[in-house]
Every structure is written in C-alpha cells, then in structure tokens.
Scaffold this active site. Structure first.
Site, PDB file in Angstrom:
ATOM      1  N   CYS A  85      23.394  -7.728 -14.003  1.00 42.97           N
ATOM      2  CA  CYS A  85      23.297  -9.020 -13.620  1.00 42.97           C
ATOM      3  C   CYS A  85      24.003  -8.555 -12.077  1.00 42.97           C
ATOM      4  O   CYS A  85      23.465  -7.982 -11.187  1.00 42.97           O
ATOM      5  CB  CYS A  85      24.097 -10.119 -14.267  1.00 42.97           C
ATOM      6  SG  CYS A  85      23.574 -11.640 -13.278  1.00 42.97           S
ATOM      7  N   HIS A 199      21.611 -10.193 -19.736  1.00 36.51           N
ATOM      8  CA  HIS A 199      23.143  -9.827 -20.245  1.00 36.51           C
ATOM      9  C   HIS A 199      23.115  -9.358 -21.431  1.00 36.51           C
ATOM     10  O   HIS A 199      23.381 -10.275 -22.619  1.00 36.51           O
ATOM     11  CB  HIS A 199      24.053 -11.072 -20.023  1.00 36.51           C
ATOM     12  CG  HIS A 199      24.293 -11.450 -18.730  1.00 36.51           C
ATOM     13  ND1 HIS A 199      25.658 -10.985 -18.096  1.00 36.51           N
ATOM     14  CD2 HIS A 199      23.784 -12.292 -17.741  1.00 36.51           C
ATOM     15  CE1 HIS A 199      25.564 -11.683 -17.042  1.00 36.51           C
ATOM     16  NE2 HIS A 199      24.418 -12.298 -16.601  1.00 36.51           N
ATOM     17  N   GLU A 201      25.588  -7.813 -23.213  1.00 32.58           N
ATOM     18  CA  GLU A 201      26.899  -8.022 -23.693  1.00 32.58           C
ATOM     19  C   GLU A 201      27.224  -9.524 -24.314  1.00 32.58           C
ATOM     20  O   GLU A 201      28.239  -9.852 -24.995  1.00 32.58           O
ATOM     21  CB  GLU A 201      28.145  -7.693 -22.507  1.00 32.58           C
ATOM     22  CG  GLU A 201      28.391  -8.966 -21.748  1.00 32.58           C
ATOM     23  CD  GLU A 201      27.224  -9.041 -20.527  1.00 32.58           C
ATOM     24  OE1 GLU A 201      27.416  -9.872 -19.738  1.00 32.58           O
ATOM     25  OE2 GLU A 201      25.969  -8.111 -20.564  1.00 32.58           O
TER      26      GLU A 201
END
Length: 228
Positions: A85, A199, A201
């Site tokens: 990002c 994302h 994560e």
C-alpha cells in the site's frame, strides 16, 4: 534471518506486518526511518499507512528518509524488498519500481475485500501459491490506481513483472480503483522488489475473513531459509 519492517511517521500497518511475519515463522524487527544501517537483515518490508501524512503526494517525502538509502542498497544487492500500500507508493517514488499510484478514479478512499489472481509463483513472495490462484485480500487506499506509460506497461507485460491482478470472482471483486491492466502488484526486472496495494498482513487468519495473505509471508520465509 531477520526481516526489517520500516516505520515512518504516519505508518499504521507496521505492527500488523511484524505480527504477520512472526506468525509465519520469520523474525521481524521494527526499524525507525532515521536509521542508517540495515546490516544483518535478510529482507525489508515497507508497510502501509500515511507516511508524513501523505503530504505533497503519497510516499513523496518518505523517499528522502535516511533508511531509504539502505533499502536501495539491499534491493540492488538482490535482497527481497516488499512495499505494501503506502509502501508500494514509497517504492515507486524512490525509483525502485516503475510507474506511479494515482488517486482512485472514483476519488473515494476505498476499504473493502478484493480478489487477486496470482500471475507468478517463481518469486520469493509467491512460491507458496499456485499459478492462477485467486486470493481474497483487503484494500484500504485513496491513491491506489496504478499508472504507467504505454512503453512501461508493455515492458511489465513482456517481462512478466505483473505479479497480482484484480479479477472478478463469483460475481464479486473486479478492479476497485481504475488501475491500468488491472494491476494490483508488480516486481522489478530482477524479481526481488515487490509492490502491491492490497494488504496481505490483514489476511493471515481465517477468523479475519481470509487467510490468503499468509502465503506471501510463508514464501518469504522459504526464500530466507534457502539463503541462510
């Protein structure tokens, strides 16, 4: 080998990224952006957030942080570097990846799950995936529209540098921001620097809605074990 997670003023995904790395078996440490030495680290993660408040444009100030000289050094030496990002935006601003991330075509900040197709599985970040595998990952950005001139886009396609592409899946998803060629993530020509807007994560456990992001961190762990 240790993985450095770079922290800028305004980063907000650094601890999530550290947790995802450790959850996948990597040893990860937060490194403040004013540090000038990444000796001893085997990979670098540049996390999401709003570095320097996204003033001027996203990533434009972060590229001048002292740590970026070390990130470039490791990238040039072939070490794995990942920008997620805002991290992707920083890597393009720093010249480590081609193109730019512009405002979403609808001009709204967008936070939702999207679907990606894995285009390559021969990279330090994708070996745990299957060719063509569809991943469900969240996005959270206002400037995530990938843009490059025609010559650069042609080079990306010819060089197989597009790693993740937005797709529709079971009537959902599709391109959420107007990125050219539905690009969600790319690598440099050498294949060791990855930038992606979604994302991973935030998607390492099923209870969070998807565990599809874990493959990226497991792939990186495998790559570091081979080097070690």
């Amino acid at each position: 080998m240790k993985v450095a997670v770079i922290v800028f003023p305004g980063s907000n995904c650094d601890r999530d990224t550290q947790w995802a790395l450790e959850h996948s078996g990597c040893k990860a440490e937060l490194v403040w952006h004013t540090e000038g030495n990444l000796q001893g680290y085997g990979a670098v993660l540049v996390p999401g957030g709003f570095s320097y408040g996204d003033y001027l444009r996203a990533g434009a100030l972060a590229k001048f942080s002292p740590i970026m000289a070390e990130v470039k050094r490791l990238a040039n030496q072939g070490y794995p570097v990942v920008g997620i990002c805002n991290g992707f935006q920083i890597l393009t601003e720093a010249g480590l990846l081609p193109g730019a991330l512009l405002a979403n075509t609808h001009l709204h900040y967008t936070c939702k799950d999207v679907f990606l197709r894995v285009e390559r599985t021969d990279l330090p970040f994708t070996s745990a995936y299957q060719p063509g595998q569809i991943l469900q990952l969240p996005i959270a950005h206002g400037e995530g529209r990938y843009y490059a001139d025609e010559a650069t886009l042609h080079q990306l396609e010819e060089g197989r540098q597009v790693v993740f592409r937005y797709v529709e899946h079971q009537g959902q998803g599709g391109n959420p921001n107007g990125s050219l060629a539905d690009i969600a993530g790319i690598v440099n020509q050498r294949g060791n620097v990855l930038g992606m807007m979604p994302h991973p994560e935030r998607a390492v456990e099923g209870m969070l809605g998807s565990g599809d992001g874990r493959g990226l961190f497991e792939s990186l762990k495998r790559a570091l074990e081979i080097v070690a």
